[in-house]
Design a protein around this motif. Sequence first.
Motif, PDB file in Angstrom:
ATOM      1  N   LYS A  55       0.823  -1.216   0.000  1.00 23.72           N
ATOM      2  CA  LYS A  55       0.000   0.000   0.000  1.00 23.72           C
ATOM      3  C   LYS A  55       0.851   1.258   0.000  1.00 23.72           C
ATOM      4  CE  LYS A  55      -2.398   1.103   3.681  1.00 23.72           C
ATOM      5  NZ  LYS A  55      -3.430   1.242   4.733  1.00 23.72           N
ATOM      6  N   ALA A  56       1.973   1.228   0.704  1.00 22.87           N
ATOM      7  CA  ALA A  56       2.825   2.411   0.750  1.00 22.87           C
ATOM      8  C   ALA A  56       3.323   2.781  -0.644  1.00 22.87           C
ATOM      9  CB  ALA A  56       3.999   2.188   1.697  1.00 22.87           C
ATOM     10  N   ARG A  57       3.599   1.780  -1.442  1.00 21.79           N
ATOM     11  CA  ARG A  57       4.083   2.058  -2.803  1.00 21.79           C
ATOM     12  C   ARG A  57       2.969   2.637  -3.673  1.00 21.79           C
ATOM     13  NH1 ARG A  57       9.046   3.197  -4.771  1.00 21.79           N
ATOM     14  NH2 ARG A  57       8.749   3.446  -6.997  1.00 21.79           N
ATOM     15  N   VAL A  58       1.723   2.201  -3.411  1.00 18.48           N
ATOM     16  CA  VAL A  58       0.593   2.798  -4.127  1.00 18.48           C
ATOM     17  C   VAL A  58       0.492   4.280  -3.767  1.00 18.48           C
ATOM     18  CG1 VAL A  58      -1.886   2.714  -4.567  1.00 18.48           C
ATOM     19  CG2 VAL A  58      -0.646   0.590  -4.109  1.00 18.48           C
ATOM     20  N   LEU A  59       0.601   4.574  -2.468  1.00 15.16           N
ATOM     21  CA  LEU A  59       0.558   5.966  -2.026  1.00 15.16           C
ATOM     22  C   LEU A  59       1.688   6.773  -2.662  1.00 15.16           C
ATOM     23  CD1 LEU A  59      -0.472   8.266  -0.243  1.00 15.16           C
ATOM     24  CD2 LEU A  59       0.934   7.343   1.618  1.00 15.16           C
ATOM     25  N   HIS A  60       2.864   6.175  -2.747  1.00 16.96           N
ATOM     26  CA  HIS A  60       4.012   6.813  -3.400  1.00 16.96           C
ATOM     27  C   HIS A  60       3.616   7.274  -4.797  1.00 16.96           C
ATOM     28  CE1 HIS A  60       7.712   6.836  -5.807  1.00 16.96           C
ATOM     29  NE2 HIS A  60       8.429   6.908  -4.700  1.00 16.96           N
ATOM     30  N   GLU A  61       2.954   6.413  -5.552  1.00 16.46           N
ATOM     31  CA  GLU A  61       2.583   6.739  -6.927  1.00 16.46           C
ATOM     32  C   GLU A  61       1.460   7.772  -6.976  1.00 16.46           C
ATOM     33  OE1 GLU A  61       4.253   5.763  -9.685  1.00 16.46           O
ATOM     34  OE2 GLU A  61       5.624   5.025  -8.137  1.00 16.46           O
ATOM     35  N   VAL A  62       0.543   7.722  -6.018  1.00 18.02           N
ATOM     36  CA  VAL A  62      -0.520   8.726  -5.943  1.00 18.02           C
ATOM     37  C   VAL A  62       0.085  10.116  -5.750  1.00 18.02           C
ATOM     38  CG1 VAL A  62      -2.429   9.594  -4.534  1.00 18.02           C
ATOM     39  CG2 VAL A  62      -2.323   7.163  -5.122  1.00 18.02           C
ATOM     40  N   LEU A  63       0.986  10.230  -4.784  1.00 14.78           N
ATOM     41  CA  LEU A  63       1.612  11.515  -4.496  1.00 14.78           C
ATOM     42  C   LEU A  63       2.453  12.004  -5.676  1.00 14.78           C
ATOM     43  CD1 LEU A  63       2.735  10.846  -0.815  1.00 14.78           C
ATOM     44  CD2 LEU A  63       0.802  12.231  -1.573  1.00 14.78           C
ATOM     45  N   LEU A  64       3.177  11.095  -6.295  1.00 16.74           N
ATOM     46  CA  LEU A  64       4.012  11.463  -7.443  1.00 16.74           C
ATOM     47  C   LEU A  64       3.150  11.985  -8.586  1.00 16.74           C
ATOM     48  CD1 LEU A  64       6.800  11.489  -8.811  1.00 16.74           C
ATOM     49  CD2 LEU A  64       6.374   9.133  -9.531  1.00 16.74           C
ATOM     50  N   SER A  65       2.040  11.296  -8.855  1.00 21.26           N
ATOM     51  CA  SER A  65       1.155  11.705  -9.943  1.00 21.26           C
ATOM     52  C   SER A  65       0.547  13.073  -9.684  1.00 21.26           C
ATOM     53  CB  SER A  65       0.042  10.655 -10.113  1.00 21.26           C
ATOM     54  OG  SER A  65      -0.897  11.066 -11.087  1.00 21.26           O
ATOM     55  N   GLU A  66       0.063  13.298  -8.451  1.00 19.45           N
ATOM     56  CA  GLU A  66      -0.562  14.578  -8.120  1.00 19.45           C
ATOM     57  C   GLU A  66       0.456  15.713  -8.164  1.00 19.45           C
ATOM     58  OE1 GLU A  66      -4.153  12.942  -5.208  1.00 19.45           O
ATOM     59  OE2 GLU A  66      -2.390  13.895  -4.333  1.00 19.45           O
ATOM     60  N   ALA A  67       1.629  15.488  -7.589  1.00 22.33           N
ATOM     61  CA  ALA A  67       2.643  16.538  -7.547  1.00 22.33           C
ATOM     62  C   ALA A  67       3.110  16.906  -8.953  1.00 22.33           C
ATOM     63  CB  ALA A  67       3.823  16.086  -6.700  1.00 22.33           C
ATOM     64  N   GLN A 121       8.380   5.641   7.004  1.00 28.73           N
ATOM     65  CA  GLN A 121       8.875   4.754   5.954  1.00 28.73           C
ATOM     66  C   GLN A 121       9.816   5.495   5.000  1.00 28.73           C
ATOM     67  OE1 GLN A 121       6.026   1.796   4.388  1.00 28.73           O
ATOM     68  NE2 GLN A 121       4.436   2.976   5.399  1.00 28.73           N
ATOM     69  N   PRO A 122      10.951   5.947   5.490  1.00 36.19           N
ATOM     70  CA  PRO A 122      11.869   6.700   4.628  1.00 36.19           C
ATOM     71  C   PRO A 122      12.393   5.867   3.466  1.00 36.19           C
ATOM     72  CG  PRO A 122      12.934   6.089   6.695  1.00 36.19           C
ATOM     73  CD  PRO A 122      11.479   5.766   6.853  1.00 36.19           C
ATOM     74  N   GLU A 123      12.434   4.547   3.644  1.00 33.13           N
ATOM     75  CA  GLU A 123      12.938   3.697   2.565  1.00 33.13           C
ATOM     76  C   GLU A 123      12.012   3.727   1.353  1.00 33.13           C
ATOM     77  OE1 GLU A 123      10.120   1.299   4.973  1.00 33.13           O
ATOM     78  OE2 GLU A 123      11.771   2.671   5.410  1.00 33.13           O
ATOM     79  N   THR A 124      10.722   3.984   1.587  1.00 34.83           N
ATOM     80  CA  THR A 124       9.759   4.069   0.489  1.00 34.83           C
ATOM     81  C   THR A 124       9.622   5.479  -0.035  1.00 34.83           C
ATOM     82  OG1 THR A 124       8.481   2.184   1.305  1.00 34.83           O
ATOM     83  CG2 THR A 124       7.336   3.710  -0.164  1.00 34.83           C
ATOM     84  N   PHE A 125       9.540   6.452   0.879  1.00 34.15           N
ATOM     85  CA  PHE A 125       9.207   7.812   0.480  1.00 34.15           C
ATOM     86  C   PHE A 125      10.409   8.740   0.349  1.00 34.15           C
ATOM     87  CE2 PHE A 125       5.302   6.182   2.465  1.00 34.15           C
ATOM     88  CZ  PHE A 125       4.439   6.346   1.402  1.00 34.15           C
ATOM     89  N   GLY A 126      11.553   8.330   0.856  1.00 37.62           N
ATOM     90  CA  GLY A 126      12.727   9.186   0.748  1.00 37.62           C
ATOM     91  C   GLY A 126      13.091   9.484  -0.691  1.00 37.62           C
TER      92      GLY A 126
END
Length: 212
Positions: A55-67, A121-126
């Motif tokens: 799920k964290a990786r999905v959120l990563h992509e959501v934030l990347l797309s919006e930004a 989760q810095p390893e995912t979002f850093g």
Amino acid sequence: MKSLRERKKAQARDNIVAAASGLFDRNGYQSVTMRDIAAAADVSYQTVYNYFPGKARVLHEVLLSEARSVEQQLFDAVSPSSNRWPGVGPAMDHLVVSVFRMLKLHERGYWRTITAEMIRQPETFGSLMGLLDAEFRAGMAEILRGARERGEIASNVDLDVLTQVVIYLIDHAALRVISLPAADADQVADEVRRQLEIVLTPYLLAPSDASP
């Protein structure tokens, strides 16, 4: 050109990200499961995992797309190479509007939860934060460099330092809105506009001083 199979895979991935974004916004990130995302995207549970390990990786992509969407709107509107270049002052206004448009995509509680997840989760979002920071920094440097080349900013300005100051002011304003329940977003936006004007004014050239 992408094959039909590649286009279908890309569409499925986009559908998953869009479905997750809606769920995170409505129900809160913590309560949403990968099965919820699969159901909302109308794909199998395993299909979601085929694209994202969690799920964290999905959120990563959501934030990347919006930004990136908001960044693209900003840089399309104020790029010095565009015929729509409004001048450095209005460009800074566009910048503030774009950042606060991003914040208004979601409620503050959403952003606070997301910020906490990034810290946990810095390893995912850093890598995401580093990427977005680099892209935004490059875009800001291009805007200021273009303004200098057009004779709107003095030629002896250190654009790296000025870019850093602008980004600091914007980041600080965004964090105030996210973290302080009593902070009025429109008021904070007006404050950061005034701060940017104060920072830029000493380096702005009057039209008569600008090079032709």
